[in-house]
Enzyme design. Sequence first.
Site, mmCIF file in Angstrom:
data_model
loop_
_atom_site.group_PDB
_atom_site.id
_atom_site.type_symbol
_atom_site.label_atom_id
_atom_site.label_comp_id
_atom_site.label_asym_id
_atom_site.label_seq_id
_atom_site.Cartn_x
_atom_site.Cartn_y
_atom_site.Cartn_z
ATOM 1 N N LYS A 72 0.816 -1.219 0.000
ATOM 2 C CA LYS A 72 0.000 0.000 0.000
ATOM 3 C C LYS A 72 0.850 1.270 0.000
ATOM 4 C CE LYS A 72 -3.478 -0.745 -0.555
ATOM 5 N NZ LYS A 72 -4.072 -1.240 -1.851
ATOM 6 N N HIS A 144 7.022 -7.556 -2.099
ATOM 7 C CA HIS A 144 7.029 -6.779 -0.858
ATOM 8 C C HIS A 144 8.070 -7.323 0.115
ATOM 9 C CE1 HIS A 144 3.585 -4.581 -2.157
ATOM 10 N NE2 HIS A 144 2.750 -5.587 -2.082
ATOM 11 N N SER A 173 -4.394 2.769 4.582
ATOM 12 C CA SER A 173 -4.631 2.021 3.351
ATOM 13 C C SER A 173 -4.514 0.514 3.583
ATOM 14 C CB SER A 173 -3.637 2.472 2.280
ATOM 15 O OG SER A 173 -3.956 1.908 1.026
#
Length: 331
Positions: A72, A144, A173
């Site tokens: 995010k 990630h 988020s």
Amino acid sequence: MAADKKRLNVEFKSIPESLEEPFLKEFPEYVEGIVRGDPGGFVLTPHYGEHAEELYNFHVRPDDIWVLSFPKSGTTWTQELVWLIANDCDFEGAKRSLNDRSPFLEFPYLLPRKGTPTYGHLPSVEKQMQYREELESPRLIKTHLPLDLLPPQLTETCKVVYVARNPKDVIVSYYYHHKLIKFHYFDGDLESFARWFMNDQVWYAPFFGQVLAAWEKAKNDPNVLFLFYEDLKKDLEGQIRKVAQFLGKSLTDEQLGKLVHHLTFENLSKNSAVNKEDGKKHGVFNADGSFMRKGETGDWQRYFSPEMSRQIDEWTELNLRGSDITFVDKI
């Protein structure tokens, strides 16, 4: 272990609290709990922990481009930007799903093995990983994972673009991200989620651990470009030029104009190749909410109480002590 394989000297152990009632009440789909790596403290699923060494030994090609981030933080935006620059502004080719053009490296090891049913529309884990290995060059890989859990030759071999966002907007988020995705579902309120986040008990924690490692790496490694989400918001054209220069690409004025238009949040959020709305069709997402939600900087001000904002500021100050990185949380 084959002679050319490198050993990942990280042991992933279950976090005991993640198997107890307070945690499972708010993260009801995490029936296997979560694991933490030692050393490093990195948090993810048990399935990932079992395959971390496999991903550490993922074969890297010299013409690869990798997009890294904490979730995010503008990952999808950056993927689309980088893919189009790397592929000479092939807007026709960009009509294919971004998931196919730029696969998410560790995704096969995020899906639950217990509890929520597996998703029949997806290929097997083995086929998904084979697709990543065999994707036509130049590959654009998204992950990630932090740098120290990725192939050790990564930044020596290819280009890496890291994108970071201020932690307050990331928390908001990521909270809504957990509300949207069924196997990720969070059943608490935002302030409770923020506490789990700051206690490094959510996927991909610790936030500052991976961001600061990438920040320091980018200072001395010409193959690593560090971007801020907020800079993309303030000066998209300038950041596109920066990425193009980093990738050794030149853009005409016409191409630059088309890229700026294509990459506005309004256009991307309506773009079915990018916005991941098909997650609802496949039953992966809940009906309420969107993967591309608002794309704002400073949205956190609508959600955090003054006290929670203060606690996050203190947590941020503590973690940034000794670093020269600066986050902008309002524009």
